[in-house]
Design a protein around this motif. Structure first.
Motif, mmCIF file in Angstrom:
data_model
loop_
_atom_site.group_PDB
_atom_site.id
_atom_site.type_symbol
_atom_site.label_atom_id
_atom_site.label_comp_id
_atom_site.label_asym_id
_atom_site.label_seq_id
_atom_site.Cartn_x
_atom_site.Cartn_y
_atom_site.Cartn_z
ATOM 1 N N TYR A 54 57.556 61.173 43.113
ATOM 2 C CA TYR A 54 57.605 62.606 43.382
ATOM 3 C C TYR A 54 58.068 62.893 44.818
ATOM 4 N N TYR A 55 57.742 61.994 45.746
ATOM 5 C CA TYR A 55 58.124 62.173 47.146
ATOM 6 C C TYR A 55 58.728 60.862 47.665
ATOM 7 N N PRO A 56 59.928 60.512 47.218
ATOM 8 C CA PRO A 56 60.519 59.214 47.587
ATOM 9 C C PRO A 56 60.763 59.067 49.085
ATOM 10 N N ARG A 57 61.015 60.137 49.798
ATOM 11 C CA ARG A 57 61.301 60.035 51.236
ATOM 12 C C ARG A 57 60.043 59.712 52.046
ATOM 13 N N ASP A 58 58.892 60.149 51.549
ATOM 14 C CA ASP A 58 57.639 59.951 52.296
ATOM 15 C C ASP A 58 56.914 58.664 51.921
ATOM 16 N N PHE A 59 57.291 58.051 50.813
ATOM 17 C CA PHE A 59 56.603 56.845 50.353
ATOM 18 C C PHE A 59 57.622 55.723 50.175
ATOM 19 N N SER A 60 57.796 54.914 51.205
ATOM 20 C CA SER A 60 58.690 53.754 51.147
ATOM 21 C C SER A 60 57.862 52.541 50.733
ATOM 22 N N LEU A 70 40.671 43.354 52.433
ATOM 23 C CA LEU A 70 40.200 44.644 52.934
ATOM 24 C C LEU A 70 41.177 45.235 53.944
ATOM 25 N N SER A 71 41.730 44.409 54.809
ATOM 26 C CA SER A 71 42.671 44.909 55.811
ATOM 27 C C SER A 71 43.929 45.476 55.159
ATOM 28 N N ALA A 72 44.412 44.812 54.096
ATOM 29 C CA ALA A 72 45.599 45.310 53.382
ATOM 30 C C ALA A 72 45.300 46.652 52.713
ATOM 31 N N LYS A 73 44.133 46.772 52.122
ATOM 32 C CA LYS A 73 43.748 48.030 51.486
ATOM 33 C C LYS A 73 43.672 49.161 52.509
ATOM 34 N N GLN A 74 43.065 48.880 53.645
ATOM 35 C CA GLN A 74 42.907 49.925 54.659
ATOM 36 C C GLN A 74 44.259 50.381 55.201
ATOM 37 N N ARG A 75 45.188 49.449 55.400
ATOM 38 C CA ARG A 75 46.525 49.822 55.875
ATOM 39 C C ARG A 75 47.246 50.683 54.850
ATOM 40 N N ASN A 76 47.162 50.290 53.581
ATOM 41 C CA ASN A 76 47.854 51.049 52.532
ATOM 42 C C ASN A 76 47.303 52.469 52.416
ATOM 43 N N TRP A 77 45.997 52.594 52.368
ATOM 44 C CA TRP A 77 45.404 53.920 52.192
ATOM 45 C C TRP A 77 45.597 54.792 53.428
ATOM 46 N N SER A 78 45.668 54.179 54.592
ATOM 47 C CA SER A 78 45.952 54.949 55.800
ATOM 48 C C SER A 78 47.360 55.531 55.749
ATOM 49 N N GLN A 79 48.321 54.746 55.276
ATOM 50 C CA GLN A 79 49.690 55.244 55.121
ATOM 51 C C GLN A 79 49.765 56.349 54.073
ATOM 52 N N ILE A 80 49.044 56.168 52.981
ATOM 53 C CA ILE A 80 49.037 57.187 51.922
ATOM 54 C C ILE A 80 48.493 58.506 52.466
ATOM 55 N N GLU A 81 47.424 58.428 53.233
ATOM 56 C CA GLU A 81 46.821 59.644 53.785
ATOM 57 C C GLU A 81 47.792 60.374 54.714
ATOM 58 N N ARG A 82 48.490 59.625 55.562
ATOM 59 C CA ARG A 82 49.444 60.261 56.491
ATOM 60 C C ARG A 82 50.618 60.891 55.735
ATOM 61 N N ALA A 83 51.071 60.199 54.684
ATOM 62 C CA ALA A 83 52.194 60.732 53.914
ATOM 63 C C ALA A 83 51.799 61.990 53.145
ATOM 64 N N LEU A 84 50.596 62.029 52.633
ATOM 65 C CA LEU A 84 50.144 63.202 51.887
ATOM 66 C C LEU A 84 49.942 64.409 52.796
#
Length: 262
Positions: A54-60, A70-84
């Protein structure tokens, strides 16, 4: 053995996503179809992949990690939050946190929330996100003897990743106390609903019959003596109707002393 970051801490309840949500996910051509919702959505990679349609430019996707640490999960969800935030979109914080730590029903509710946000459709049988995602519903499905003990309830509902994410002793202690309180409340409810299953045991501060203080002997004997007469002997906590016979014993004393009868 230390608990791994994989989502096997709590036995999964037999649940799934609503049919319309499953059909919607199939139309997105994801890299893999989620079979275990709790495990597959925990890292956040699939969530990023959903939003990228739905938002290809914001989610690479190349910037997201497929790992399960746990560190990988935290990085991913942090990026998701900023993109949203760029789209002025926000996910329920409790549901996100529960998904990261594989809490029961958290991932299911989060995916349904994402479905509602992206499609503007609502699911009629969806309950609102809960502040604490526990295995209470799963425990209700088990026989009484197979349900968790107090220590097992804390282990099931307070994961290692959750402690590592917020390594604050006071915070984790409060979480453990809340889990223990809910467990004891369920046990008390079981005793109320099924009193026949539980045997009544003396309280720890209640003295055993052989250790009753002398000051209490007269009080207990009054209830058992006919006519309310006080007796100095107390044989049992319940009044016995059996008759007690006494036998006269003659003891020979040393020479020069009289015979004494007992």
């Amino acid at each position: 053995m230390a608990q791994s970051s994989m989502c096997y801490a709590v036995p999964p309840k037999k649940t799934g996503l609503p049919r319309e949500v499953v059909q919607w996910l199939q139309t997105l051509d994801l890299s893999f179809h989620p079979r275990n919702v709790r495990r597959d959505f925990s890292s956040g990679y699939l969530v990023a992949q959903i939003f990228s349609h739905y938002y290809p430019r914001d989610f690479s996707l190349h910037s997201y990690d497929r790992g399960t640490s746990l560190s990988a999960k935290q990085r991913n969800w942090s990026q998701i939050e900023r993109a949203l935030e760029k789209q002025n979109l926000y996910l329920e914080e409790e549901a996100v946190d529960g998904t990261i730590h594989c809490k029961p029903r958290a991932a299911e509710l989060l995916v349904q929330e994402i479905y509602t946000i992206l499609t503007n459709r609502r699911i009629s049988d969806v309950k609102g996100p809960e502040s604490d995602f526990t295995d209470e519903e799963y425990q209700k499905l088990l026989p009484s003897l197979a349900r968790s003990t107090a220590s097992k309830a804390i282990k099931n509902n307070l994961t290692v990743t959750e402690i590592k994410a917020v390594p604050d002793i006071s915070t984790n202690q409060k979480k453990a106390e809340n889990i223990l309180r809910r467990h004891l409340e369920r046990k008390a409810a079981e005793r109320t609903l099924n009193p026949g299953r539980f045997k009544v045991k003396p309280k720890r501060n209640q003295p055993a019959p052989k250790n009753v203080p002398p000051s209490q002997l007269d009080k207990r004997s009054n209830t058992c003596s006919p006519g309310g007469n006080t007796s100095k002997l107390w044989f049992s906590p319940t009044c016995s109707r059996a008759s007690v016979s006494f036998k006269e014993i003659k003891v020979l004393q040393a020479a020069g002393l009289p015979l004494v009868n007992y």
